[in-house]
Write an enzyme that holds these catalytic residues in place. Structure first.
Site, PDB file in Angstrom:
ATOM      1  N   ASN A  78     -12.012   8.257 -46.255  1.00 20.89           N
ATOM      2  CA  ASN A  78     -11.710   6.994 -46.926  1.00 20.89           C
ATOM      3  C   ASN A  78     -12.870   5.994 -46.877  1.00 20.89           C
ATOM      4  OD1 ASN A  78     -10.751   7.080 -44.062  1.00 20.89           O
ATOM      5  ND2 ASN A  78     -10.459   4.885 -44.388  1.00 20.89           N
ATOM      6  N   HIS A  79     -13.877   6.251 -46.028  1.00 14.77           N
ATOM      7  CA  HIS A  79     -15.056   5.378 -45.988  1.00 14.77           C
ATOM      8  C   HIS A  79     -16.238   5.964 -46.759  1.00 14.77           C
ATOM      9  CE1 HIS A  79     -13.421   2.415 -43.226  1.00 14.77           C
ATOM     10  NE2 HIS A  79     -13.005   3.384 -42.428  1.00 14.77           N
ATOM     11  N   HIS A 131      -9.423   9.881 -34.995  1.00 19.52           N
ATOM     12  CA  HIS A 131     -10.421   9.711 -33.943  1.00 19.52           C
ATOM     13  C   HIS A 131      -9.949  10.041 -32.532  1.00 19.52           C
ATOM     14  CE1 HIS A 131     -13.315   6.840 -36.345  1.00 19.52           C
ATOM     15  NE2 HIS A 131     -12.803   7.812 -37.109  1.00 19.52           N
TER      16      HIS A 131
END
Length: 273
Positions: free
Chosen positions: A67-68, A180
């Site tokens: 998404n980044h 993460h």
């Protein structure tokens, strides 16, 4: 075939851990193929061409995103000339770059790699199940390719598990990224697909998801931002999953986590000793 997948690289400390340790891992374990998620590698947000090349030069065969993907605007341009960088497959038609590609491993095997984003608690994108199915129909395991790796970049564990089970037997590995935190559910599913809900990150775990703790704590406790998020600068843990793939079937024969350095308990791939 020996495959290593490493979770999201977060900031400078994550990059340093990957570039310092990956060459030795490739040599020590005679790795045939390495995939790393790099979507947080540039200051925690996106990736630059220089960073992408550094990770590839260290021994990665493919770098995936999420998404980044476009937080560093240059990625919109250089992704077109870098076939070893993948953005989510289910982005809208016309989005720069590619979401899946076929690569040749060090042992000569043909490896199909996909980067796909989930939709639960994420941006509204095309159906990830349909997008993956189209790629597998066009390049089925055991026919047009010898191994299939799916990086499913998603928030919800339920959606990740559903993808794993839906494509069990059609992929060598389905592994989650984005959250993460490494999960303890590495396994081989009944149909032979290696699975792990989240590979974790290559970053400093004395943090909030790889970010310096001060700003997240400020926002959680006061709802008032004081600055921008910055990656934590302590020693990173290299975190991911190791898979031994049967060269006859393209399915997983053994699977194990890998964690090196930093604060988490170490885990080395005994399946390759």
């Amino acid at each position: 075939m020996r495959l290593l997948f490493l979770g999201d690289i977060v900031g400078r400390t994550g990059r340093a851990a990957v570039t310092a340790r990956l060459p030795g891992l490739v040599e020590r374990y005679r790795l045939d193929f390495v995939v790393i998620n790099g979507e947080n590698s540039a200051g925690g947000f996106g990736i630059t061409e220089e960073i992408c090349q550094d990770v590839l030069d260290a021994g990665a065969d493919v770098v995936t995103l999420g998404n980044h993907s476009w937080d560093q605007r240059e990625a919109l341009v250089f992704i077109e000339r870098q076939p070893r960088l993948l953005r989510p497959l289910n982005y809208p038609p016309g989005t720069p770059g590619r979401g899946a590609n076929l690569y040749v491993a060090r042992n000569g095997a043909r490896v199909l790699v996909m980067n796909v984003m989930g939709r639960v608690f994420m941006d509204a994108l095309d159906d990830p199940f349909a997008a993956i199915a189209r790629e597998l129909d066009a390049c089925p395991l055991g026919e047009q390719c010898d191994a299939v790796v799916i990086d499913f970049h998603a928030e919800a564990t339920s959606e990740k598990q559903a993808v794993g089970h839906f494509f069990d037997g059609r992929a060598s590995l389905v592994v989650g990224t984005h959250t993460h935190v490494p999960t303890a559910d590495w396994m081989i599913l009944p149909g032979g697909t290696a699975y792990m809900s989240d590979a974790g990150m290559c970053g400093d775990y004395d943090s909030v998801l790889g970010m310096d703790k001060e700003e997240p704590l400020q926002r959680f406790t006061t709802k008032i931002p004081r600055g921008r998020f910055e990656p934590a600068g302590g020693e990173a843990t290299l975190s991911g999953i190791c898979v031994d793939i049967d060269e006859m079937t393209g399915l997983a024969a053994a699977v194990a986590p890998i964690r090196i350095g930093g604060r988490l308990a170490p885990a080395l791939p005994a399946i390759w000793d």
